[in-house]
Design an enzyme around this catalytic site. Structure first.
Site, short mmCIF file in Angstrom:
data_model
loop_
_atom_site.label_atom_id
_atom_site.label_comp_id
_atom_site.label_asym_id
_atom_site.label_seq_id
_atom_site.Cartn_x
_atom_site.Cartn_y
_atom_site.Cartn_z
N SER A 120 0.91 -1.21 0.05
CA SER A 120 -0.19 0.28 0.07
C SER A 120 0.87 1.22 0.09
O SER A 120 0.57 2.20 -0.98
CB SER A 120 -0.98 0.01 1.20
N TRP A 121 1.87 1.20 0.93
CA TRP A 121 2.90 2.51 1.01
C TRP A 121 3.65 2.66 -0.40
O TRP A 121 3.61 3.94 -0.77
CB TRP A 121 3.49 2.65 2.24
N LYS A 132 9.24 1.61 8.14
CA LYS A 132 9.39 1.93 9.58
C LYS A 132 9.61 0.82 10.53
O LYS A 132 8.61 0.11 10.85
CB LYS A 132 8.15 2.87 9.84
N GLY A 163 7.02 9.76 8.39
CA GLY A 163 6.05 10.70 8.98
C GLY A 163 4.87 10.32 8.93
O GLY A 163 4.35 9.20 8.68
N SER A 190 1.61 9.35 8.02
CA SER A 190 1.00 9.21 6.61
C SER A 190 0.42 7.67 6.27
O SER A 190 1.09 6.82 6.18
CB SER A 190 2.20 9.45 5.63
N LYS A 207 7.32 4.07 17.10
CA LYS A 207 5.74 4.51 17.51
C LYS A 207 4.79 3.24 17.20
O LYS A 207 3.85 3.24 17.63
CB LYS A 207 5.46 5.71 16.69
N SER A 221 -4.66 2.25 10.57
CA SER A 221 -3.34 2.05 11.29
C SER A 221 -3.30 0.38 11.46
O SER A 221 -3.98 -0.02 12.40
CB SER A 221 -2.74 2.80 12.76
N ASN A 272 -1.14 -1.49 12.89
CA ASN A 272 -0.64 -1.67 14.52
C ASN A 272 -1.65 -1.38 15.37
O ASN A 272 -1.83 -2.21 16.26
CB ASN A 272 0.74 -0.81 14.68
#
Length: 340
Positions: free
Chosen positions: A11-12, A106, A137, A139, A192, A255, A257
């Site tokens: 997806s990213w 990330k 960031g 996003s 995070k 998200s 996560n």
């Protein structure tokens, strides 16, 4: 116009390829599912990872990494952290000269607890590296795919490199700031995910807004504490890749996560959660890596430790909350005097 290959068609990766194509660059995207690459080329959609988004017809998809890297001197890596070394070992056979290596993943490498930029520098020969740049960031790919306003950070040791990547991505809906603190930017984006898992558990248990606010705030303290110990700038953790990414990841149903944590809070096992997600949940692996780093570097990270026990030692989520609330009393900032 710059020739850029996006390695990773999740997806990213797909959303970032769209941003680059919107900016007029020659964009290629590589993925290991040939049927998905065919769909991108013929239907201009990635229905598995970014459904409902029409991609620019100028994006060309490849299932051959060798073909995807022909005559390219900028690559954007967006693959799961555990896959980096294998992918990089393949890539270096096909990269012809000094290349700008951008990564937008990330996480921390499982087993070594190394940042992704460190993995790139270990695996790619020096003569094939022009610069290593991190893009990170708050996003969500789904929102970028809809061209909704998004702001991220480009970080590199050489500020000119961060600015070059800034120029590649900047447009009316995608704003990029620069930061020389590559360590802090990478760690903020990775750590995070741990707190997002814990935030999902909090919501799954129905503990309310007070508990979630406390979790996020104390979670940021843990991120900054370890980040500072590893050489990051404390101010970075108050910015987009620290507080910004923490907010969006802990509060949004986009998200993965948070969604994984929410299921854990509702009583599902880790195995059930991972099977149902169908996508990588980086926070699980990052929790293990961060816990190992914290012990090695003697950094206090109680939320991370409690989550580690839930994920890997079978502790009950309610007991984990109780253990955190029952810790010995403390001053709020006593553990981070070096950050003030």
């Amino acid at each position: 116009m710059t020739k850029i290959t996006v390695v990773g068609a999740g997806s990213w990766g797909t959303a970032l390829a769209m941003v680059l194509a919107d900016n007029g660059h020659d964009v290629r995207i590589w993925g290991n599912r040939s049927e998905l690459m065919d769909e991108i080329n013929t239907k201009h959609e990635n229905s598995r990872y970014l459904p409902g988004i029409t991609l620019p017809s100028t994006i060309v998809a490849y299932s051959s990494l060798e073909e995807a890297l022909v005559d390219v001197n900028v690559v954007l890596l967006v693959v799961p952290t555990k896959a980096y070394r294998e992918v990089l070992q393949d890539m270096k056979k096909y990269v012809a000269g000094p290349t700008t290596w951008i990564h937008a993943s990330k996480g921390i490498e499982p087993g070594t607890s190394k940042r992704i930029s460190e993995v790139i520098e270990e695996e790619i020969p020096e003569d094939l590296i022009k610069d290593v740049v991190v893009l990170s960031g708050p996003s969500h790919a789904e929102e970028v795919g809809l061209r909704q306003a998004t702001t991220v950070t480009s970080a590199a040791k050489r500020m000119e490199a961060a600015e070059e990547v800034q120029d590649l991505f900047m447009n009316s809906y995608f704003r990029v700031y620069t930061n020389p603190d590559i360590v802090g930017v990478e760690l903020g984006g990775a750590l995070k995910n741990i707190i997002a898992l814990a935030a999902g558990i909090t919501d799954g248990l129905g503990l309310g807004d007070n508990a979630k606010a406390a979790l996020m705030t104390r979670g940021l303290t843990e991120i900054a504490r370890l980040g500072r110990k590893m050489g990051g700038n404390p101010l970075t953790f108050a910015g987009l890749t620290g507080m910004g990414d923490l907010i969006v990841t802990c509060t949004s149903v986009h998200s993965r996560n948070w969604r994984a944590g929410n299921m854990l809070g509702k009583g599902h096992s880790l195995e059930e959660v991972l099977e149902s997600m169908g996508m990588v949940v980086e926070g699980v692996r990052t929790t293990k890596a961060a816990h190992e780093l914290a012990e090695k570097m003697e950094v206090e990270m109680p939320i991370t430790a409690a989550l580690y026990d839930v994920l890997f030692n079978g502790n009950n989520v309610k007991d984990a909350v109780g253990s955190l609330m029952g810790r010995v009393r403390k001053h709020e900032v006593e553990a981070i005097p070096d950050l003030l």
